[in-house]
Motif scaffolding. Structure first.
Motif, mmCIF file in Angstrom:
data_model
loop_
_atom_site.group_PDB
_atom_site.id
_atom_site.type_symbol
_atom_site.label_atom_id
_atom_site.label_comp_id
_atom_site.label_asym_id
_atom_site.label_seq_id
_atom_site.Cartn_x
_atom_site.Cartn_y
_atom_site.Cartn_z
ATOM 1 N N SER A 1 44.921 41.575 35.679
ATOM 2 C CA SER A 1 46.378 41.511 35.735
ATOM 3 C C SER A 1 46.952 42.258 36.953
ATOM 4 N N LYS B 1 38.035 35.707 30.324
ATOM 5 C CA LYS B 1 37.498 35.543 31.684
ATOM 6 C C LYS B 1 36.480 34.410 31.704
ATOM 7 N N TYR C 1 47.299 36.313 30.366
ATOM 8 C CA TYR C 1 45.892 36.195 30.789
ATOM 9 C C TYR C 1 45.081 36.743 29.632
ATOM 10 N N ARG D 1 34.737 49.217 38.743
ATOM 11 C CA ARG D 1 35.908 48.443 39.167
ATOM 12 C C ARG D 1 36.532 49.014 40.444
ATOM 13 N N SER E 1 41.265 45.004 38.202
ATOM 14 C CA SER E 1 41.727 44.595 36.874
ATOM 15 C C SER E 1 42.454 43.270 37.071
HETATM 16 C C1 DP6 Z 1 47.194 41.428 27.408
HETATM 17 O O1 DP6 Z 1 44.109 42.905 33.269
HETATM 18 O O2 DP6 Z 1 43.898 44.767 31.585
HETATM 19 O O3 DP6 Z 1 47.950 42.483 29.382
HETATM 20 O O4 DP6 Z 1 40.920 42.131 33.779
HETATM 21 O O5 DP6 Z 1 39.674 43.269 31.970
HETATM 22 O O6 DP6 Z 1 41.158 44.593 33.471
HETATM 23 P P1 DP6 Z 1 40.905 43.258 32.806
HETATM 24 O O7 DP6 Z 1 42.096 43.035 31.787
HETATM 25 P P2 DP6 Z 1 43.622 43.360 31.946
HETATM 26 O O8 DP6 Z 1 44.205 42.410 30.806
HETATM 27 C C2 DP6 Z 1 45.562 42.290 30.580
HETATM 28 C C3 DP6 Z 1 45.791 41.428 29.423
HETATM 29 C C4 DP6 Z 1 47.210 41.381 28.927
HETATM 30 C C5 DP6 Z 1 47.870 40.081 29.336
HETATM 31 C C6 DP6 Z 1 48.343 39.961 30.748
HETATM 32 O O9 DP6 Z 1 48.725 40.960 31.370
HETATM 33 O O10 DP6 Z 1 48.381 38.819 31.227
#
Ligand code: DP6
Length: 334
Positions: free
Chosen positions: A143, A20, A17, A72, A141
């Protein structure tokens, strides 16, 4: 007083991910897939005490009091209360929330994912909310929505502007692929310079590669990954995972200002794994990096001893004078 306690696992994405489509609702630009780790290894544990006798809501993270006004955290509280049938007793509750991780925070090990999944599960238990809670965890968050389930999990980006279809679903339980192992190489326990939230926000604003990846690469890759998991095709699984991780970090470089999460050791591990796979004439190990230098290896149980030996030789925990791994050199012992 009512007390609930929950634990939730860390998850490690194999299709990332990154970006956004809605910052407020935390809706992603693409689907992602992860595996949740066994909770006896790395997890978050949250206890919530609810009482009308408390003066105010409060939260402690790893023993230290933090601000309850974190937006959050407030998002999760608001969402759970929206879904709950609040009794008069619940209306008067003030909450004391204690959350603990048994691993370094903000070291790229998705501590917030386990934390918010755990918080959401505990709140759901307290307020007797039933059904899927991945969308509540997502409000803390992104993820985190994947840490609500065990095994391999897919987070569907969805298309609804309100995010109603942006939820996580289990692909298969952990028992589907019991031979799968994960090694977490802790390269650095320090906090990362650019948070993933800022890194991906800048990426959405400035990286053409991020847009291309979300539209043209991930949709196909996520289906192939799903298939590789279903059929337990390790080589395909590892190849897709490595390509996706490297592409995410390429997006980070394509971002303005660029964000760098990998360091020389992470690159050294990447080189070593490719050289090892090549020398083995098959893909025995795959790697992936989140927003930090720590590298996570996925491999099958039977290959763990050899790979641990290899890592110990090239990356001894304590410096050894006569062992030096030079980037680009294939490992002599493979
Ligand atoms: C690189 O879930 O920490 O781990 O939604 O802003 O809280 P927010 O971001 P977050 O992003 C994780 C990104 C990653 C890739 C992943 O876990 O898919």
């Amino acid at each position: 007083m009512s007390i609930v306690t929950c634990i939730a696992p860390v998850n490690i994405a194999v299709i990332k991910y990154w970006g956004k489509r809605d910052e407020q609702l935390i809706l992603p630009v693409n689907d992602s897939i992860s595996a949740s780790l066994d909770t006896d290894q790395l997890c978050a544990k949250t206890t919530i005490m609810a009482s009308a006798d408390f003066d105010a809501d409060r939260i402690w993270l790893n023993g230290r009091e933090e601000s309850i006004n974190n937006p959050r955290l407030q998002n999760c509280l608001r969402e759970i209360k929206k879904r709950a049938q609040l009794s008069p007793e619940m209306e008067n509750w003030k909450l004391h929330i204690c959350s603990k991780n048994n691993f370094p925070t903000a070291a790229g090990l998705a501590s917030s994912a386990a934390g918010y999944a755990c918080l959401s599960a505990a709140l759901a238990k307290l307020y007797r909310v039933e059904g899927d809670i991945s969308s509540i965890a997502r409000c803390g968050s992104g993820s985190a929505c994947r840490s609500v389930y065990g095994g391999f999990v897919r987070w569907y980006a969805g298309t609804d502007p309100n995010g109603n279809d942006s939820i996580a679903k289990q692909i298969v339980p952990a028992s589907h692929w019991p031979e799968m192992r994960i090694l977490i190489l802790v390269v650095n326990e320090e906090r990362k310079k650019t948070s993933s939230a800022i890194g991906m926000k800048n990426g959405v604003l400035t990286s053409e590669l991020l847009k291309y990846r979300a539209e043209h690469c991930v949709p196909k890759r996520v289906e192939e990954m799903n298939q590789a998991i279903m059929t337990k095709n390790f080589e395909k699984f590892a190849q897709l995972m490595m390509k996706d991780s490297n592409q995410m970090h390429a997006v980070c470089l394509d971002t303005s200002p660029p964000c760098f999460y990998l360091n020389d050791v992470s690159f050294g591990v990447i080189d070593l794994i490719h050289a090892y796979n090549e020398a083995s004439n098959r893909v025995k190990v795959g790697y992936t990096n989140d927003a930090g230098p720590n590298t996570v290896l996925y491999l099958l149980e039977k290959d763990v001893p050899e790979v641990l030996g290899l890592l110990d030789y090239y990356f001894p925990s304590k410096p050894v004078d006569n062992v030096e791994y030079k980037r680009g050199n294939p490992p002599a012992s493979a």
